[in-house]
Write a protein that holds these residues in place. Structure first.
Motif, PDB file in Angstrom:
ATOM      1  N   LEU A  95       0.773  -1.313  -0.151  1.00  0.00           N
ATOM      2  CA  LEU A  95       0.083  -0.018   0.043  1.00  0.00           C
ATOM      3  C   LEU A  95       0.883   1.362  -0.104  1.00  0.00           C
ATOM      4  N   MET A  96       2.007   1.315  -0.411  1.00  0.00           N
ATOM      5  CA  MET A  96       3.216   2.533  -0.459  1.00  0.00           C
ATOM      6  C   MET A  96       2.789   3.176  -1.925  1.00  0.00           C
ATOM      7  N   THR A  97       2.140   2.744  -2.864  1.00  0.00           N
ATOM      8  CA  THR A  97       1.811   3.390  -4.162  1.00  0.00           C
ATOM      9  C   THR A  97       0.482   3.841  -4.533  1.00  0.00           C
ATOM     10  N   GLY A  98      -0.365   3.910  -3.667  1.00  0.00           N
ATOM     11  CA  GLY A  98      -1.739   4.132  -3.940  1.00  0.00           C
ATOM     12  C   GLY A  98      -2.097   5.540  -4.081  1.00  0.00           C
ATOM     13  N   PRO A  99      -3.347   6.034  -4.580  1.00  0.00           N
ATOM     14  CA  PRO A  99      -3.711   7.426  -5.173  1.00  0.00           C
ATOM     15  C   PRO A  99      -3.488   8.352  -3.968  1.00  0.00           C
ATOM     16  N   GLU A 100      -3.339   8.094  -2.680  1.00  0.00           N
ATOM     17  CA  GLU A 100      -3.106   9.184  -1.577  1.00  0.00           C
ATOM     18  C   GLU A 100      -2.214   8.463  -0.570  1.00  0.00           C
ATOM     19  N   PRO A 101      -1.620   9.060   0.114  1.00  0.00           N
ATOM     20  CA  PRO A 101      -0.830   8.534   1.327  1.00  0.00           C
ATOM     21  C   PRO A 101      -1.600   7.631   2.298  1.00  0.00           C
ATOM     22  N   VAL A 111      -1.214   4.336   5.412  1.00  0.00           N
ATOM     23  CA  VAL A 111      -0.237   3.221   6.222  1.00  0.00           C
ATOM     24  C   VAL A 111       0.078   2.117   5.444  1.00  0.00           C
ATOM     25  N   PRO A 112       1.332   2.069   5.436  1.00  0.00           N
ATOM     26  CA  PRO A 112       1.693   0.725   4.870  1.00  0.00           C
ATOM     27  C   PRO A 112       1.602  -0.597   5.444  1.00  0.00           C
ATOM     28  N   ARG A 113       0.949  -1.650   4.778  1.00  0.00           N
ATOM     29  CA  ARG A 113       0.603  -2.730   5.307  1.00  0.00           C
ATOM     30  C   ARG A 113       1.478  -3.357   6.305  1.00  0.00           C
ATOM     31  N   LYS A 114       2.638  -3.229   6.295  1.00  0.00           N
ATOM     32  CA  LYS A 114       3.671  -4.029   7.139  1.00  0.00           C
ATOM     33  C   LYS A 114       3.491  -3.136   8.666  1.00  0.00           C
ATOM     34  N   PHE A 115       3.301  -1.899   8.423  1.00  0.00           N
ATOM     35  CA  PHE A 115       3.054  -1.085   9.689  1.00  0.00           C
ATOM     36  C   PHE A 115       1.697  -1.519  10.253  1.00  0.00           C
ATOM     37  N   ARG A 116       0.885  -1.816   9.555  1.00  0.00           N
ATOM     38  CA  ARG A 116      -0.358  -2.089  10.005  1.00  0.00           C
ATOM     39  C   ARG A 116      -0.423  -3.561  10.921  1.00  0.00           C
ATOM     40  N   VAL A 117       0.190  -4.547   9.997  1.00  0.00           N
ATOM     41  CA  VAL A 117       0.386  -5.799  10.956  1.00  0.00           C
ATOM     42  C   VAL A 117       1.205  -5.757  12.222  1.00  0.00           C
ATOM     43  N   ALA A 118       2.038  -4.787  12.072  1.00  0.00           N
ATOM     44  CA  ALA A 118       2.876  -4.732  13.196  1.00  0.00           C
ATOM     45  C   ALA A 118       2.382  -4.043  14.237  1.00  0.00           C
ATOM     46  N   PHE A 119       1.222  -3.689  14.550  1.00  0.00           N
ATOM     47  CA  PHE A 119       0.607  -2.755  15.645  1.00  0.00           C
ATOM     48  C   PHE A 119       0.211  -4.287  16.538  1.00  0.00           C
ATOM     49  N   SER A 120       0.854  -4.519  17.350  1.00  0.00           N
ATOM     50  CA  SER A 120       0.687  -5.599  18.356  1.00  0.00           C
ATOM     51  C   SER A 120      -0.543  -5.361  19.484  1.00  0.00           C
ATOM     52  N   PHE A 165      -8.862  13.310   5.400  1.00  0.00           N
ATOM     53  CA  PHE A 165      -7.758  12.464   5.280  1.00  0.00           C
ATOM     54  C   PHE A 165      -7.349  11.545   6.273  1.00  0.00           C
ATOM     55  N   LEU A 166      -7.186  11.939   7.438  1.00  0.00           N
ATOM     56  CA  LEU A 166      -6.533  11.320   8.449  1.00  0.00           C
ATOM     57  C   LEU A 166      -7.441  10.240   9.000  1.00  0.00           C
ATOM     58  N   ARG A 167      -8.641  10.371   8.956  1.00  0.00           N
ATOM     59  CA  ARG A 167      -9.720   9.542   9.419  1.00  0.00           C
ATOM     60  C   ARG A 167      -9.802   8.485   8.080  1.00  0.00           C
ATOM     61  N   ARG A 168      -9.663   8.824   7.081  1.00  0.00           N
ATOM     62  CA  ARG A 168      -9.536   7.630   5.755  1.00  0.00           C
ATOM     63  C   ARG A 168      -8.293   6.797   5.941  1.00  0.00           C
ATOM     64  N   ALA A 169      -7.123   7.464   6.325  1.00  0.00           N
ATOM     65  CA  ALA A 169      -5.922   6.620   6.337  1.00  0.00           C
ATOM     66  C   ALA A 169      -5.918   5.840   7.569  1.00  0.00           C
ATOM     67  N   PHE A 170      -6.513   6.270   8.485  1.00  0.00           N
ATOM     68  CA  PHE A 170      -6.516   5.081   9.744  1.00  0.00           C
ATOM     69  C   PHE A 170      -7.972   4.587  10.148  1.00  0.00           C
ATOM     70  N   GLY A 171      -8.628   4.488   8.976  1.00  0.00           N
ATOM     71  CA  GLY A 171     -10.033   4.012   9.056  1.00  0.00           C
ATOM     72  C   GLY A 171      -9.827   2.441   9.571  1.00  0.00           C
ATOM     73  N   TRP A 172      -8.953   1.613   8.933  1.00  0.00           N
ATOM     74  CA  TRP A 172      -8.534   0.410   9.296  1.00  0.00           C
ATOM     75  C   TRP A 172      -8.374  -0.041  10.976  1.00  0.00           C
ATOM     76  N   LEU A 173      -7.868   1.232  11.572  1.00  0.00           N
ATOM     77  CA  LEU A 173      -7.646   1.033  12.913  1.00  0.00           C
ATOM     78  C   LEU A 173      -8.865   1.434  13.938  1.00  0.00           C
ATOM     79  N   ILE A 174      -9.523   2.479  13.373  1.00  0.00           N
ATOM     80  CA  ILE A 174     -10.696   3.085  13.927  1.00  0.00           C
ATOM     81  C   ILE A 174     -11.782   2.108  14.193  1.00  0.00           C
ATOM     82  N   GLY A 175     -11.951   1.410  12.903  1.00  0.00           N
ATOM     83  CA  GLY A 175     -13.280   0.465  12.845  1.00  0.00           C
ATOM     84  C   GLY A 175     -13.081  -0.630  13.599  1.00  0.00           C
TER      85      GLY A 175
END
Length: 229
Positions: free
Chosen positions: A167-173, A175-184, A219-229
């Protein structure tokens, strides 16, 4: 060399840095504090031209590494500005025992920039604990590696596939997938994110990616929607 990004904040882009075969663009920010001193965030390679441009703005007194991954050019800057303080995020003192850091960064802004720059530790990540900053005068939130957007044409072959999957080359900035997975510890991350979302954000700056200069809260809510939800 230095580009004004908002009130009392400037940015500069540096050379590519290679990490595991991937080439990342680099960016730093310089913030002028109320006493006239300069706060240098995520310093890039220091050239004569960059130093001259920085010196026009004021006196460098704070050299800040925002996470344990951004440390390559700290010795260079400390040598150039020996009276400046070096600030370490969690984990960097141990990683760079060769660097004499002056102050550890935490969840609260330090007296030198209280009321001008806010900060929070994005805890719970196995890769790094990033210090996210908010420059109040310009309404800028500063991320380092937690948000990225790299040009798709920067990669070819298998690296292009990996970058897309990460997820490093999407249409907008994002959170890379590796960082998402690394949130223990997502609870700790959500707590920090709550503070970030409460900031009066107008812009979002990152070390590797296109700055966001409008609709920053959405934008911030979109970028971190995976964490909020």
């Amino acid at each position: 060399m230095l580009k004004e990004f908002g009130r009392e904040i400037w940015i500069a882009d540096g050379p590519l840095v290679a990490v595991a075969g991937f080439h990342y663009p680099t960016r730093m920010a310089v913030i002028k504090l109320s006493d006239g001193s300069l706060f240098v965030w995520s310093p890039i390679k220091l050239t004569d031209g960059l130093r001259a441009a920085v010196d026009i703005l004021g006196d460098v007194q704070h050299i800040v590494a925002p996470n344990s991954l951004h440390h390559l050019f700290l010795p260079q800057w400390k040598q150039a500005y020996p009276t400046a303080k070096l600030y370490a995020p969690p984990g960097l003192r141990k990683k760079r025992a060769d660097i004499a850091f002056d102050v550890d960064l935490g969840d609260a802004p330090l007296p030198d920039w209280t009321g001008q720059i806010d900060q929070v530790l994005m805890r719970g990540n196995l890769i790094t604990t990033e210090v996210v900053f908010s420059h109040i005068d310009s309404g800028t939130v500063l991320f380092t590696d937690l948000l990225q957007q790299l040009p798709p044409k920067s990669f070819s072959g298998w690296r292009a596939i990996v970058a897309k999957l990460d997820l490093m080359t999407g249409p907008e900035p994002s959170v890379p997938r590796k960082f998402r997975v690394a949130f223990s510890n997502r609870g700790a991350a959500r707590e920090a994110l709550g503070r970030i979302l409460a900031w009066p954000a107008e812009k979002v700056l990152m070390a590797h990616g296109t700055p966001v200069e409008k609709d920053a809260p959405a934008f911030l809510r979109r970028a971190f929607g995976w964490l909020i939800g």
